[in-house]
Write a protein that holds these residues in place. Structure first.
Motif, PDB file in Angstrom:
ATOM      1  N   GLN A 106       0.819  -1.214   0.000  1.00 18.76           N
ATOM      2  CA  GLN A 106       0.000   0.000   0.000  1.00 18.76           C
ATOM      3  C   GLN A 106       0.854   1.266   0.000  1.00 18.76           C
ATOM      4  OE1 GLN A 106      -3.464   0.559  -0.159  1.00 18.76           O
ATOM      5  NE2 GLN A 106      -2.704   2.655  -0.382  1.00 18.76           N
ATOM      6  N   TRP A 107       1.844   1.296   0.882  1.00 16.26           N
ATOM      7  CA  TRP A 107       2.579   2.544   1.034  1.00 16.26           C
ATOM      8  C   TRP A 107       3.453   2.842  -0.171  1.00 16.26           C
ATOM      9  CZ3 TRP A 107       3.561   1.434   6.892  1.00 16.26           C
ATOM     10  CH2 TRP A 107       2.384   1.746   7.581  1.00 16.26           C
ATOM     11  N   CYS A 108       3.925   1.801  -0.801  1.00 19.84           N
ATOM     12  CA  CYS A 108       4.692   2.053  -2.023  1.00 19.84           C
ATOM     13  C   CYS A 108       3.741   2.462  -3.150  1.00 19.84           C
ATOM     14  CB  CYS A 108       5.510   0.822  -2.407  1.00 19.84           C
ATOM     15  SG  CYS A 108       6.886   1.258  -3.451  1.00 19.84           S
ATOM     16  N   TYR A 109       2.550   1.861  -3.130  1.00 23.02           N
ATOM     17  CA  TYR A 109       1.536   2.230  -4.127  1.00 23.02           C
ATOM     18  C   TYR A 109       1.202   3.720  -4.012  1.00 23.02           C
ATOM     19  CZ  TYR A 109      -2.731   1.957  -6.910  1.00 23.02           C
ATOM     20  OH  TYR A 109      -3.698   2.160  -7.859  1.00 23.02           O
ATOM     21  N   SER A 110       1.122   4.221  -2.769  1.00 25.23           N
ATOM     22  CA  SER A 110       0.853   5.659  -2.571  1.00 25.23           C
ATOM     23  C   SER A 110       2.034   6.514  -3.009  1.00 25.23           C
ATOM     24  CB  SER A 110       0.593   5.996  -1.102  1.00 25.23           C
ATOM     25  OG  SER A 110      -0.147   5.028  -0.470  1.00 25.23           O
ATOM     26  N   ALA A 111       3.235   5.952  -2.928  1.00 23.09           N
ATOM     27  CA  ALA A 111       4.435   6.742  -3.231  1.00 23.09           C
ATOM     28  C   ALA A 111       4.611   6.968  -4.737  1.00 23.09           C
ATOM     29  CB  ALA A 111       5.675   6.042  -2.664  1.00 23.09           C
ATOM     30  N   VAL A 112       4.136   6.043  -5.556  1.00 25.88           N
ATOM     31  CA  VAL A 112       4.455   6.103  -6.991  1.00 25.88           C
ATOM     32  C   VAL A 112       3.952   7.388  -7.671  1.00 25.88           C
ATOM     33  CG1 VAL A 112       4.104   4.990  -9.240  1.00 25.88           C
ATOM     34  CG2 VAL A 112       4.752   3.619  -7.261  1.00 25.88           C
ATOM     35  N   PRO A 113       2.677   7.811  -7.481  1.00 26.08           N
ATOM     36  CA  PRO A 113       2.246   9.045  -8.170  1.00 26.08           C
ATOM     37  C   PRO A 113       3.087  10.257  -7.782  1.00 26.08           C
ATOM     38  CG  PRO A 113       0.353   7.879  -7.262  1.00 26.08           C
ATOM     39  CD  PRO A 113       1.574   7.187  -6.740  1.00 26.08           C
ATOM     40  N   ASN A 114       3.459  10.354  -6.507  1.00 23.86           N
ATOM     41  CA  ASN A 114       4.304  11.487  -6.087  1.00 23.86           C
ATOM     42  C   ASN A 114       5.679  11.413  -6.738  1.00 23.86           C
ATOM     43  OD1 ASN A 114       2.337  12.566  -4.426  1.00 23.86           O
ATOM     44  ND2 ASN A 114       2.980  11.344  -2.684  1.00 23.86           N
ATOM     45  N   PHE A 115       6.183  10.200  -6.864  1.00 21.97           N
ATOM     46  CA  PHE A 115       7.488  10.048  -7.520  1.00 21.97           C
ATOM     47  C   PHE A 115       7.386  10.485  -8.984  1.00 21.97           C
ATOM     48  CE2 PHE A 115      10.954   7.791  -9.624  1.00 21.97           C
ATOM     49  CZ  PHE A 115      12.008   8.186  -8.823  1.00 21.97           C
ATOM     50  N   ASP A 138       5.424  12.680 -10.142  1.00 14.00           N
ATOM     51  CA  ASP A 138       5.402  14.155 -10.140  1.00 14.00           C
ATOM     52  C   ASP A 138       6.823  14.705 -10.090  1.00 14.00           C
ATOM     53  OD1 ASP A 138       2.677  14.148 -10.194  1.00 14.00           O
ATOM     54  OD2 ASP A 138       2.402  14.613  -8.063  1.00 14.00           O
ATOM     55  N   SER A 139       7.670  14.074  -9.277  1.00 16.84           N
ATOM     56  CA  SER A 139       9.063  14.536  -9.196  1.00 16.84           C
ATOM     57  C   SER A 139       9.796  14.336 -10.516  1.00 16.84           C
ATOM     58  CB  SER A 139       9.822  13.772  -8.102  1.00 16.84           C
ATOM     59  OG  SER A 139       9.293  14.110  -6.864  1.00 16.84           O
ATOM     60  N   VAL A 140       9.455  13.264 -11.221  1.00 19.46           N
ATOM     61  CA  VAL A 140      10.052  13.056 -12.549  1.00 19.46           C
ATOM     62  C   VAL A 140       9.651  14.221 -13.461  1.00 19.46           C
ATOM     63  CG1 VAL A 140      10.033  11.571 -14.605  1.00 19.46           C
ATOM     64  CG2 VAL A 140      10.173  10.541 -12.318  1.00 19.46           C
ATOM     65  N   GLU A 141       8.396  14.643 -13.370  1.00 21.81           N
ATOM     66  CA  GLU A 141       7.936  15.779 -14.181  1.00 21.81           C
ATOM     67  C   GLU A 141       8.695  17.060 -13.819  1.00 21.81           C
ATOM     68  OE1 GLU A 141       6.221  15.868 -16.926  1.00 21.81           O
ATOM     69  OE2 GLU A 141       6.218  13.695 -16.683  1.00 21.81           O
ATOM     70  N   VAL A 142       8.884  17.280 -12.519  1.00 20.43           N
ATOM     71  CA  VAL A 142       9.639  18.465 -12.068  1.00 20.43           C
ATOM     72  C   VAL A 142      11.056  18.410 -12.639  1.00 20.43           C
ATOM     73  CG1 VAL A 142      10.667  19.583 -10.037  1.00 20.43           C
ATOM     74  CG2 VAL A 142       8.285  18.809  -9.965  1.00 20.43           C
TER      75      VAL A 142
END
Ligand SMILES: Nc1ncnc2c1ncn2[C@@H]1O[C@H](COP(=O)(O)OP(=O)(O)O)[C@@H](O)[C@H]1O
Ligand SMILES: [Mg+2]
Length: 259
Positions: free
Chosen positions: A157-166, A168-172
């Motif tokens: 679960q917690w890694c699943y939550s982390a992926v979209p934020n990661f 976003d960082s790739v986009e930044v």
């Protein structure tokens, strides 16, 4: 020019370090030259590849390379083909160093790793960059320096939550490094007895169907023990630890070469 690959996700214990070390090893086995860059102050990749305590690299680490704007004097030669830019605890102070050197608003805070590696990229076939479990300056700098990013997904679960934020960082990072590409998402540390692992594998594949690699890496005791015995000849369990990584390695190389 080296192909630069970064292994990331802002969560600990997702096999970033283990997988980046194994990749370095697989590339060496194919006859490629590799520079492993440790951007995590825990120094785990440094210890895995050099088999020396990270503390032995105080004053001789990537932090000093940033300070001097020159990596070459701080590259440790494990073998002729495997070089390491090592890290230790003091790398936690990197943001302070970079903001002091370049100011609070300069993009150079994020491009300085890229600049360091540009000067030495022609010496290697591949540069592998390991990152810490945070979306800190360390991780963004690594993304800005890389050609390809591998997103490490431990099926929970917690890694699943982390992926979209990661993502976003790739986009930044792409604002400073428009050619950065996502090589794919590595599903790893699977326990065959746990149905929730399988469910998260399926969920991430539904969300990112073009990005997940087919190979799913299992949690295996021998792979966990690489941290103790290292990746060298002294490790009697190497073969069994690395077996399952061979098809993943092929998938990654196929994508990276085609891209
Ligand atoms: N395939 C695997 N099977 C069993 N243990 C593993 C495997 N990959 C990594 N580990 C272990 O899991 C833990 C977390 O891995 P690590 O590579 O340190 O992750 P990260 O760098 O993302 O924090 C470590 O103890 C490591 O030895
Ligand atoms: Mg790590």
């Amino acid at each position: 020019m080296a192909i630069k690959m970064v292994f990331g996700i802002q969560k600990g214990g997702c096999s970033k370090t283990t997988t980046s070390g194994i990749f370095a090893h697989q590339l060496l086995a194919r006859g490629h030259s590799v520079l492993a860059v440790d951007m995590d102050s825990q120094g785990n990749l440094t210890e895995l590849l050099t088999q020396r305590p990270a503390n032995e690299f105080s004053d001789q680490s990537i932090l000093e390379a940033f300070r001097d704007e020159n990596a070459k004097p701080y590259i440790y030669h494990v073998t002729e083909q495997l070089h390491v830019l090592p890290a230790n605890n003091l790398l936690a102070t990197l943001p302070r160093l970079l903001y002091t050197m370049y100011g609070l608003t300069s993009n150079r805070v994020y491009t300085s790793l890229r600049e360091l590696l540009e000067h030495i990229a022609s010496d290697y076939d591949y540069i592998i960059i390991d990152t810490p479990p945070t979306l800190s300056e360390h991780t963004v700098s690594a993304l800005v320096a890389a050609d390809w990013v591998l997103v490490m997904f431990e099926s929970s679960q917690w890694c699943y939550s982390a992926v979209p934020n990661f993502m976003d960082s790739v986009e930044v990072a792409r604002k400073l490094n428009p050619t950065l590409q996502i090589a794919g998402i590595v599903r790893t540390l699977n326990d065959v007895r746990r149905t929730d692992n399988k469910e998260f594998n399926d969920l991430i594949a539904e969300d990112y169907p073009d990005l997940v690699f087919d190979t799913v890496i299992r949690r295996r005791a021998a792979a966990g023990r690489l941290a103790i015995y290292g990746l060298g000849d002294a490790n009697p369990e190497m073969e069994s630890a690395l077996e399952q990584y061979a098809p993943l390695f092929e998938e990654v190389l196929n994508r990276v070469r085609q891209g």
